[in-house]
Structures are given as structure tokens and as C-alpha cells.
Design a protein around this motif. Structure first.
Motif, PDB file in Angstrom:
ATOM      1  N   LEU A   1      10.611   3.612  -2.655  1.00 48.41           N
ATOM      2  CA  LEU A   1      10.485   3.668  -4.102  1.00 48.41           C
ATOM      3  C   LEU A   1      11.496   4.666  -4.632  1.00 48.41           C
ATOM      4  CD1 LEU A   1       8.825   2.803  -6.629  1.00 48.41           C
ATOM      5  CD2 LEU A   1       7.463   4.872  -6.255  1.00 48.41           C
ATOM      6  N   SER A   2      12.326   4.219  -5.549  1.00 54.61           N
ATOM      7  CA  SER A   2      13.275   5.099  -6.215  1.00 54.61           C
ATOM      8  C   SER A   2      12.713   5.438  -7.596  1.00 54.61           C
ATOM      9  CB  SER A   2      14.634   4.413  -6.355  1.00 54.61           C
ATOM     10  OG  SER A   2      15.519   5.183  -7.127  1.00 54.61           O
ATOM     11  N   VAL A   3      12.552   6.732  -7.867  1.00 54.93           N
ATOM     12  CA  VAL A   3      11.991   7.197  -9.139  1.00 54.93           C
ATOM     13  C   VAL A   3      12.967   8.155  -9.781  1.00 54.93           C
ATOM     14  CG1 VAL A   3      10.079   8.400 -10.241  1.00 54.93           C
ATOM     15  CG2 VAL A   3       9.655   6.991  -8.220  1.00 54.93           C
TER      16      VAL A   3
ATOM     17  N   GLN B   1       0.833  -1.200   0.000  1.00 56.96           N
ATOM     18  CA  GLN B   1       0.000   0.000   0.000  1.00 56.96           C
ATOM     19  C   GLN B   1       0.869   1.251   0.000  1.00 56.96           C
ATOM     20  OE1 GLN B   1      -3.213   0.242  -0.547  1.00 56.96           O
ATOM     21  NE2 GLN B   1      -3.080   2.465  -0.447  1.00 56.96           N
ATOM     22  N   CYS B   2       1.932   1.229   0.792  1.00 61.52           N
ATOM     23  CA  CYS B   2       2.850   2.365   0.848  1.00 61.52           C
ATOM     24  C   CYS B   2       3.522   2.600  -0.509  1.00 61.52           C
ATOM     25  CB  CYS B   2       3.891   2.115   1.938  1.00 61.52           C
ATOM     26  SG  CYS B   2       5.119   3.430   2.117  1.00 61.52           S
ATOM     27  N   LEU B   3       3.994   1.536  -1.137  1.00 63.67           N
ATOM     28  CA  LEU B   3       4.630   1.673  -2.455  1.00 63.67           C
ATOM     29  C   LEU B   3       3.622   2.168  -3.492  1.00 63.67           C
ATOM     30  CD1 LEU B   3       6.802  -1.583  -2.458  1.00 63.67           C
ATOM     31  CD2 LEU B   3       7.650   0.781  -2.376  1.00 63.67           C
ATOM     32  N   ARG B   4       2.399   1.667  -3.434  1.00 63.11           N
ATOM     33  CA  ARG B   4       1.346   2.102  -4.359  1.00 63.11           C
ATOM     34  C   ARG B   4       1.092   3.605  -4.201  1.00 63.11           C
ATOM     35  NH1 ARG B   4      -2.174  -1.262  -2.736  1.00 63.11           N
ATOM     36  NH2 ARG B   4      -1.596  -2.921  -4.165  1.00 63.11           N
TER      37      ARG B   4
ATOM     38  N   GLU C   1       3.252  -5.016 -11.063  1.00 64.36           N
ATOM     39  CA  GLU C   1       1.845  -5.185 -10.691  1.00 64.36           C
ATOM     40  C   GLU C   1       1.293  -3.945  -9.997  1.00 64.36           C
ATOM     41  OE1 GLU C   1       1.443  -8.713  -8.350  1.00 64.36           O
ATOM     42  OE2 GLU C   1       2.244  -9.994  -9.930  1.00 64.36           O
ATOM     43  N   LEU C   2       2.099  -3.315  -9.153  1.00 67.04           N
ATOM     44  CA  LEU C   2       1.626  -2.141  -8.417  1.00 67.04           C
ATOM     45  C   LEU C   2       1.437  -0.922  -9.313  1.00 67.04           C
ATOM     46  CD1 LEU C   2       3.826  -2.439  -5.200  1.00 67.04           C
ATOM     47  CD2 LEU C   2       1.372  -2.871  -5.399  1.00 67.04           C
ATOM     48  N   VAL C   3       2.240  -0.817 -10.352  1.00 69.19           N
ATOM     49  CA  VAL C   3       2.208   0.377 -11.199  1.00 69.19           C
ATOM     50  C   VAL C   3       1.126   0.321 -12.279  1.00 69.19           C
ATOM     51  CG1 VAL C   3       3.876  -0.278 -12.988  1.00 69.19           C
ATOM     52  CG2 VAL C   3       3.767   2.079 -12.224  1.00 69.19           C
TER      53      VAL C   3
ATOM     54  N   THR D   1       1.673   6.830  -6.899  1.00 65.79           N
ATOM     55  CA  THR D   1       0.655   7.811  -7.295  1.00 65.79           C
ATOM     56  C   THR D   1       1.030   9.237  -6.919  1.00 65.79           C
ATOM     57  OG1 THR D   1      -0.647   7.472  -5.276  1.00 65.79           O
ATOM     58  CG2 THR D   1      -1.198   6.104  -7.178  1.00 65.79           C
ATOM     59  N   HIS D   2       1.934   9.419  -5.944  1.00 63.48           N
ATOM     60  CA  HIS D   2       2.357  10.768  -5.563  1.00 63.48           C
ATOM     61  C   HIS D   2       3.483  11.308  -6.441  1.00 63.48           C
ATOM     62  CE1 HIS D   2       0.106   9.974  -1.830  1.00 63.48           C
ATOM     63  NE2 HIS D   2      -0.052  11.271  -1.849  1.00 63.48           N
ATOM     64  N   VAL D   3       4.258  10.413  -7.033  1.00 62.87           N
ATOM     65  CA  VAL D   3       5.447  10.857  -7.769  1.00 62.87           C
ATOM     66  C   VAL D   3       5.280  10.727  -9.287  1.00 62.87           C
ATOM     67  CG1 VAL D   3       7.923  10.488  -8.064  1.00 62.87           C
ATOM     68  CG2 VAL D   3       6.906  10.250  -5.818  1.00 62.87           C
ATOM     69  N   VAL D   4       4.607   9.696  -9.721  1.00 68.72           N
ATOM     70  CA  VAL D   4       4.471   9.431 -11.161  1.00 68.72           C
ATOM     71  C   VAL D   4       3.125   9.966 -11.638  1.00 68.72           C
ATOM     72  CG1 VAL D   4       4.360   7.608 -12.908  1.00 68.72           C
ATOM     73  CG2 VAL D   4       5.915   7.370 -10.968  1.00 68.72           C
TER      74      VAL D   4
END
Length: 111
Positions: A105-107, A41-44, A73-75, A48-51
């Protein structure tokens, strides 16, 4: 004789099934699943906050296979994964960190 063997076999399978169910409900297993769900949930949410919604993303192969598949799967509901990094707007990778149950998450925006 065949009925007796089948009955014993059925009884053994039933006992093993009950033991497996009890093991899955142990406090340690339940705690591990809760942590895994919180991490996902945290990664999801990080995605959504960065991408930006609908952006093309490349899943970094510089991580283990499970993390790559998990991130894919999450993205998917939010962004479009592409195989060729040259066609992606962002590169994503799960790295060690403190934000998401030991992961972050590294973006990276791609040129």
C-alpha cells in the motif's frame, strides 16, 4: 420427444455444473483464493495502521481499474473515499511490493 430433449439437456447441465464445482475445489484454485484473501487482509491492515479512522482519501487512478476498485472497497469501512483529490487528506495506491502477497500500500499525505 420434447421430454427426452429436456432430459438430455438437464443431464448435460448437471454434468457441467459438477465439473465446474470440482474445478473450483482444485488445490490451485483454493491456493489462489487463499493468497487473494491474505493479500486483502494485509492491505486492510495497512490501511488501518497508516490512515486515521474517518480520514478522507483519494484512490489513485495511476493503477489498473481492478486495484482502484479493490482499494475503494477495502478503505470504505475505515475512511471516506472522495473523488476530488483536493478534498482528500491522503492518496492511496496499490503498488508492487513484498508486504502483501506481491503488493504494498502506497500512502501519501496530501497538503
Amino acid at each position: 420427444m420434447l421430454i427426452a430433449v429436456a432430459g438430455v439437456t438437464l443431464a448435460v447441465v448437471a454434468v457441467l455444473g459438477v465439473k465446474a464445482t470440482v474445478n473450483e475445489q482444485s488445490p490451485d484454485v483454493v491456493s489462489n483464493w487463499a493468497a487473494f484473501n491474505a493479500r486483502q487482509q494485509c492491505l486492510r491492515e495497512a490501511i488501518t495502521h497508516v490512515v486515521p479512522k474517518g480520514a478522507t482519501v483519494s484512490i489513485s487512478q495511476q493503477q489498473n481499474t481492478f486495484s482502484s476498485q479493490e482499494l475503494g472497497e477495502l478503505v470504505i469501512p475505515w475512511a471516506r473515499p472522495v473523488v476530488d483529490p483536493d478534498q482528500a487528506e491522503f492518496s492511496l495506491q496499490i503498488v508492487s511490493g513484498t508486504e502483501c502477497e506481491g503488493s504494498s500500500l502506497s500512502v501519501h499525505a496530501l497538503p
